[in-house]
Design a protein around this motif. Structure first.
Motif, PDB file in Angstrom:
ATOM      1  N   VAL A 117       0.853  -1.203   0.000  1.00 34.33           N
ATOM      2  CA  VAL A 117       0.000   0.000   0.000  1.00 34.33           C
ATOM      3  C   VAL A 117       0.885   1.247   0.000  1.00 34.33           C
ATOM      4  O   VAL A 117       0.681   2.181  -0.789  1.00 34.33           O
ATOM      5  N   HIS A 136      -4.524   0.594  -7.124  1.00 37.06           N
ATOM      6  CA  HIS A 136      -5.039   1.125  -5.860  1.00 37.06           C
ATOM      7  C   HIS A 136      -6.516   0.773  -5.682  1.00 37.06           C
ATOM      8  O   HIS A 136      -6.968   0.415  -4.586  1.00 37.06           O
ATOM      9  N   VAL A 139      -6.780  -2.806  -4.516  1.00 38.71           N
ATOM     10  CA  VAL A 139      -6.369  -2.956  -3.108  1.00 38.71           C
ATOM     11  C   VAL A 139      -7.471  -2.448  -2.180  1.00 38.71           C
ATOM     12  O   VAL A 139      -7.843  -3.122  -1.212  1.00 38.71           O
ATOM     13  N   LEU A 140      -7.980  -1.270  -2.510  1.00 37.16           N
ATOM     14  CA  LEU A 140      -9.018  -0.683  -1.655  1.00 37.16           C
ATOM     15  C   LEU A 140     -10.278  -1.547  -1.641  1.00 37.16           C
ATOM     16  O   LEU A 140     -10.915  -1.735  -0.593  1.00 37.16           O
TER      17      LEU A 140
ATOM     18  N   PRO B 189      -3.146  -2.708   6.935  1.00 39.82           N
ATOM     19  CA  PRO B 189      -3.090  -2.057   5.613  1.00 39.82           C
ATOM     20  C   PRO B 189      -4.180  -1.012   5.406  1.00 39.82           C
ATOM     21  O   PRO B 189      -3.945  -0.005   4.730  1.00 39.82           O
ATOM     22  N   MET B 190      -5.368  -1.232   6.007  1.00 34.23           N
ATOM     23  CA  MET B 190      -6.414  -0.224   5.843  1.00 34.23           C
ATOM     24  C   MET B 190      -6.037   1.071   6.537  1.00 34.23           C
ATOM     25  O   MET B 190      -6.306   2.168   6.018  1.00 34.23           O
ATOM     26  N   THR B 192      -3.071   2.152   6.879  1.00 35.16           N
ATOM     27  CA  THR B 192      -2.063   2.787   6.019  1.00 35.16           C
ATOM     28  C   THR B 192      -2.756   3.602   4.937  1.00 35.16           C
ATOM     29  O   THR B 192      -2.355   4.733   4.642  1.00 35.16           O
ATOM     30  N   GLU B 193      -3.806   3.033   4.356  1.00 36.40           N
ATOM     31  CA  GLU B 193      -4.600   3.779   3.367  1.00 36.40           C
ATOM     32  C   GLU B 193      -5.195   5.039   3.999  1.00 36.40           C
ATOM     33  O   GLU B 193      -5.193   6.113   3.399  1.00 36.40           O
ATOM     34  N   TYR B 196      -2.624   7.754   4.244  1.00 38.57           N
ATOM     35  CA  TYR B 196      -2.352   8.438   2.971  1.00 38.57           C
ATOM     36  C   TYR B 196      -3.487   9.402   2.628  1.00 38.57           C
ATOM     37  O   TYR B 196      -3.254  10.500   2.115  1.00 38.57           O
TER      38      TYR B 196
END
Lengths: 163, 356
Positions: A117, A136, A139-140, B189-190, B192-193, B196
């Motif tokens: 990520v 992206h 992934v999302l 990981p979420m 981390t999103e 950002y």
């Protein structure tokens, strides 16, 4: 018939909530500890049933996602290598997977995805906008599906105060 | 209810006697509720025959629920005590001694007043008037804090300050992102999103750098006769954007019309609060709560030093719920995103019947 784990956990929670908690003053730590336990029991009541299937399904989807990302991130060789390393560790075929083994696998795959990520965002210029949006977006979409699946184990619990 | 870490009346009396250099008799000792990041014990005592009250503020077993040390909070108190911001008188700080199993702690005087405001949640005209008055008083105290000359009071000596007002929220972001990456209990990981997304939206219109209290609101501060007489629990104090405090009032500023509260804050500080800055701070506080609950609350439990189930309840369940709310906002304009989820935060105070 042997009562199920879920049934017993629900029974313990019911006893604490209906027979113990009402006798305690609400704004005390003693009552708060019971409420914390009730929140966790509400989580466990679902988790004992759902955790294995969740991890099994999530690991399969994570593997599939990392496999496709490895191919699409050739422009980011470090990221592609992290995906490849995470995928290289497998589970012996035929073994009945324990929760611990599934959790360990899930943590390893999620750790790789977490790295990816950051790499995808930091490497946006290298990837180009079209590739970035595609990668992206996938992934999302996975993260949201996974989050929704996992939240089944927390939905009832989040209705309880942890304090 | 007993436990290994329970404060004992005799031990507190002996410790206060030694610290004050006078015989102390303790009549009543109780831990305040809620307040899970650090323990706060109220002491009703008699010193050399005179009634006096004290507060023992002590790190929880396994450490506090925040990154800042007890020493940090002590330093905040000692400087504020010399300012116009109302706080309890700090008496002394210590750690690594026999008292409280060596846990870092500070002793302060007990301020006359209460965290409880009778009638605050009443569904009457009087209750509504009271809520509005409470919101405005709270806003005025926050505004005074944010306008205080923190450099003149020595806060820059121990708290890292942003290079400029425009850098205030960037500085805050960098500090907490580092804490998160170094301390989280597992890969997220979420989150981390989410980081950002937040980073893309960091506002730069902070008008001035302030001493920021951190968690605040009814239930934290001491009230008497309709006024805040002591602002308490400074464990998250930092130098940055004051609007972070607006976002961290735990439902207090929404007791009445939230828009009116913001407008009153703008009048008191003489600056505008842009919707973008306000929305960013709301989401940022959600992230900071996730960081504290996961790293420090759950961390203390996982390390085995604090077996109380409050910690995994917060660190596991509350974190997942907040992560889900934040995840739904990724990619959206923060103002639109906040409007969509505003109102989910119930007042902690009201939830517990209005009594701490």
């Amino acid at each position: 018939m042997t009562p199920s784990s879920r049934n017993l956990i629900a029974g313990i929670a019911r006893t604490l909530e209906q027979d113990v908690l009402p006798d305690l003053a609400m704004s005390t730590w003693t009552a708060s500890y019971i409420r914390s336990c009730l929140a966790l029991l509400a989580h466990l009541e679902v988790r004992v049933v759902e955790e294995g299937p969740f991890l099994f399904e999530d690991n399969a989807e994570l593997r599939s996602l990392l496999l496709s990302l490895r191919a699409d991130l050739a422009a980011l060789p470090d990221a592609a290598a992290v995906a490849a390393a995470a995928l290289a560790v497998g589970r012996a075929a035929g073994d009945y997977p324990s929760i611990d083994a599934l959790t360990e696998e899930n943590t390893r795959l999620k750790s790789a995805l977490e790295y990816l990520v950051a790499a995808i965002h930091d490497g946006r210029d290298t990837l180009g906008e079209a590739r970035f949006q595609d990668v992206h977006g996938r992934v999302l979409a996975y993260l949201r599906r996974s989050g929704d699946r996992e939240f089944v184990m927390f939905e009832k619990a989040s209705g309880y105060s942890p304090l | 209810m007993g436990s290994t870490f329970e404060m004992q009346v005799d031990a507190v009396a002996a410790y206060l006697s030694k610290g004050l250099g006078a015989p102390v008799a303790v009549f009543k000792l109780r831990q305040t509720f809620p307040g899970a990041s650090r323990e706060t014990w109220l002491v009703d005592a008699e010193v050399a025959g005179r009634p006096e009250g004290f507060v023992v503020r002590v790190d929880c077993p396994g450490g506090p629920g925040v990154p800042q040390s007890m020493r940090h909070e002590w330093e905040v108190y000692t400087r504020l005590w010399r300012s116009t911001i109302p706080v309890a008188e700090p008496l002394w700080y210590d750690e690594g001694i026999d008292f409280a199993q060596g846990r870092p702690h500070m002793i302060r005087r007990l301020v006359e007043g209460s965290t409880h405001i009778p009638g605050l949640t009443d569904d009457t005209d009087e209750g509504r008037r009271l809520r509005r008055a409470v919101v405005f008083e709270h806003v005025e105290k926050l505004a005074a804090l944010h306008r205080m000359d923190w450099a003149a009071h020595g806060f820059g000596e121990f708290i890292p300050a942003p290079a400029s007002p425009a850098q205030a929220l960037r500085n805050e972001f960098d500090i907490w992102k580092t804490l998160w990456l170094e301390g989280r209990s597992e890969p997220f990981p979420m989150m981390t999103e989410v980081l950002y997304w937040l980073e893309e939206n960091i506002p730069a219109d902070t008008p001035f750098v302030s001493l920021v209290k951190g968690n605040n609101g009814v239930g934290e501060e001491i009230w008497k006769d309709g006024r805040i007489v002591a602002m308490s629990d400074w464990e998250l104090a930092s130098l940055g954007d004051g609007v972070l405090d607006i976002a961290f009032s735990q439902g207090t500023l929404a007791l009445d019309d939230f828009g009116d509260a913001i407008r009153h804050y703008e009048e008191c500080t003489g600056t505008e609060v842009s919707p973008h800055r306000l929305a960013f701070c709301m989401f940022w506080i959600m992230f900071k709560a996730v960081a504290c609950l996961n790293i420090y609350m759950l961390g203390g439990y996982l390390g085995g030093a604090n077996p109380r189930m409050t910690r995994p309840a917060f660190g596991l369940i509350s974190v997942r719920a907040s992560q889900r709310r934040l995840a739904a906002c990724i990619g959206k304009d923060p103002v639109d995103a906040w409007r969509a989820i505003a109102g989910h935060q119930a007042s902690t105070y009201a939830r517990f019947g209005g009594r701490k």
